[in-house]
Design an enzyme around this catalytic site. Structure first.
Site, PDB file in Angstrom:
ATOM      1  N   ASP A  39       0.862  -1.191   0.000  1.00  0.00           N
ATOM      2  CA  ASP A  39       0.000   0.000   0.000  1.00  0.00           C
ATOM      3  C   ASP A  39       0.892   1.231   0.000  1.00  0.00           C
ATOM      4  O   ASP A  39       1.384   1.673   1.037  1.00  0.00           O
ATOM      5  CB  ASP A  39      -0.913  -0.001   1.218  1.00  0.00           C
ATOM      6  CG  ASP A  39      -1.955   1.122   1.153  1.00  0.00           C
ATOM      7  OD1 ASP A  39      -1.708   2.114   0.424  1.00  0.00           O
ATOM      8  OD2 ASP A  39      -2.996   1.007   1.810  1.00  0.00           O
ATOM      9  N   HIS A  66       0.699   7.907   4.036  1.00  0.00           N
ATOM     10  CA  HIS A  66       1.283   7.201   5.170  1.00  0.00           C
ATOM     11  C   HIS A  66       2.801   7.395   5.277  1.00  0.00           C
ATOM     12  O   HIS A  66       3.425   6.796   6.153  1.00  0.00           O
ATOM     13  CB  HIS A  66       0.959   5.714   5.063  1.00  0.00           C
ATOM     14  CG  HIS A  66      -0.500   5.460   4.871  1.00  0.00           C
ATOM     15  ND1 HIS A  66      -1.443   5.776   5.817  1.00  0.00           N
ATOM     16  CD2 HIS A  66      -1.188   4.957   3.804  1.00  0.00           C
ATOM     17  CE1 HIS A  66      -2.635   5.460   5.375  1.00  0.00           C
ATOM     18  NE2 HIS A  66      -2.518   4.976   4.149  1.00  0.00           N
TER      19      HIS A  66
END
Length: 287
Positions: A188, A193
């Site tokens: 991902d 993030h």
């Protein structure tokens, strides 16, 4: 409108071949905090290939990432800014235990697009099967801010009742400062993030943890605490992402006793922020 709900739902399913081996499983387990203490027998079952058990939530990254979120944004009828996208919820049904090494076909399609007024919710379902038959069904709810208001179906609104009585167990799990950087190596790559500039553009003060990392950490806590590591007992697992987690925080995971149907209710909060909820409506179904 950047989302054409009818076109998205009518689009043909996409089929992808996925494969994984013990290295992918071990990396995922490390990404959700396994391996502390490094020589602990309970942790070695997640990190040492000769003892390896596959936590069922590995299914969400098997074959290279979180297909529910990334694939949903690449479907016909959808053209949205990634900075407006959040993972709203996740469901997983296990048809068989996830093998340490596997090769399978993953068939994905958008099954619904809901109009929440100020946002749209895309429901992406992925059916995974190998040569022996179905392995798991994955369902991701993708929340897209600013894309609602076209008068479409609002979708189901019923939520499970709150669990009765106090939890039977409460455990805390620390999120390391580098947790998101390690977890994203399982596939991902959303810059939310890792990239501070992108995180600020998305409305956050700093990069936040993947919701699916919190999802995996929570299931590991339940399996280790209530099931003594018996991963094969998990039949289904679902949650709603109610808030963000910042690397460096501590999760408080509260678990209720299994009910007569084998359902374990779970609630997860950020202990450092007055127990602000981060996972809600969370259920682990046991066999």
């Amino acid at each position: 409108m950047p989302i054409d709900a009818a076109e998205a739902v009518a689009a043909a399913p996409r089929v992808a071949e996925i494969a994984w081996d013990h290295k992918d499983v071990q990396l995922y387990h490390l990404g959700i905090g396994a391996g502390l203490p490094a020589t602990g027998p309970r942790e070695l079952r997640y990190t040492l290939e000769s003892r390896l058990r596959v936590l069922p939530s590995f299914a969400t990254v098997a074959g290279g990432g979180a297909p529910g979120v990334t694939a949903a944004l690449a479907r016909p009828g959808i053209d949205v800014d990634l900075a407006h996208v959040l993972h709203g919820g996740q469901g997983l049904v296990l048809h068989r235990p996830v093998p340490v090494t596997g090769r399978a076909a993953a068939t994905s399609r958008i099954t619904a697009v809901y109009d929440k007024g100020t946002a749209a919710v895309l429901v992406m379902r992925t059916e995974v099967a190998d040569a022996e038959g179905p392995l798991w069904t994955d369902e991701a709810h993708v929340f897209v801010r600013g894309e609602g208001g076209w008068g479409g179906d609002r979708g189901p609104s019923a939520r499970p009742e709150a669990p009765a009585g106090p939890p039977v167990r409460t455990v805390e799990r620390h999120v390391r400062e580098d947790q998101a950087l390690l977890y994203r190596l399982s596939g991902d790559w959303n810059p939310l993030h890792a990239d501070p500039d992108f995180a600020r553009r998305a409305g956050f003060g700093r990069p936040v943890l993947h919701g699916l990392c919190t999802y995996g950490m929570t299931l590991k806590a339940v399996v280790d605490t209530l099931l003594d590591g018996e991963v094969a007992r998990v039949r289904a697992y679902r949650t709603r992402f109610a808030g963000v987690v910042v690397p460096g925080e501590t999760l408080s995971v509260r678990m209720w006793r299994p009910d007569s149907a084998g359902r374990v209710r779970v609630a997860v909060s950020a202990a450092d922020r007055d127990d602000t909820p981060v996972l809600a409506d969370t259920v682990v179904e046991l066999g």
